[in-house]
Design a protein around this motif. Sequence first.
Motif: not given
Length: 271
Positions: A185-195, A218-225, A237-243
């Motif tokens: 669901d593309m509404s997930i994390f919308r408006g979230s402030s997590i880094s 947009s404020g994400l700085r670290s991802v742990y999987v 491919k769905y992440l190709q525009d992800w900065d």
Amino acid sequence: MALLRCMLMVILVEFCNAIFIACPTLTQCPNLPQGCVCGASCGTNALEINCGKGNFGTILLNDTFVNFTSVQSGVPINLKLPNNLEDININAFNGIEARIRSLNLRDSNLVHVPAALSRLHNLQALDLSGNPIQTVSYSDFNGFANILQLLSISLNHMPAYPNDIDKLPVLRVLNLYDISFEMNDMSIFRGSSISTLKLTFTPGYSGPILPPSIVNLSGLRSVYVNGRRIPCDCSLKYLQDWDVSKLRIHSQCTTDEYKLAEYIRRDLYRC
């Protein structure tokens, strides 16, 4: 120089002794419930109370901590409770509710967020992971929603990601455990402030490791999987525009040929 370092060390020790409590035994933490121990060390500005071995039954009763006193009554508390709780009475934290800064309810038997937490107006960190919680709404965080900065929670007993988490205005660290469903669901994390985001999946999960909606952070700085490698191929491919220029992704590709962030930034556009 050695003498100066020694003098600084003595000053630091004296400062710590003056400011911070050190109470590793029950006798130095009067009136704690049986099975609880406390302690603090230089570098923490909080009293650590561990009731992991407390015998409270399955329900934490009203006034459990009402007789607790400490040498410094104004010091914040980081509290860990035992892992057999099914509920917490509304007045269970009487006497210390204003002091609780961090609450660890990990691996208990809670099916909902206890209403008693609404009285913890200074709660900044909450660990609910390992609980069979079935629903979460914004109202569950009443009383501390505007101050909560860290949340850990398991999703394997929920039908979908609870979007109300994204409404917490100052949440910075979100640890999602036991993810058993695809988060498409593309509404997930919308408006979230997590880094900082941590993702841990159930053993049988076979969907995308990085949810498409991660681009909303947009404020994400670290991802742990945790414990998963990610295929660095056109399936992303769905992440190709992800900065990802300011992002650290703590996960490896399924092959050692690529680093994930580098692949997304330099190679994914070719798909």
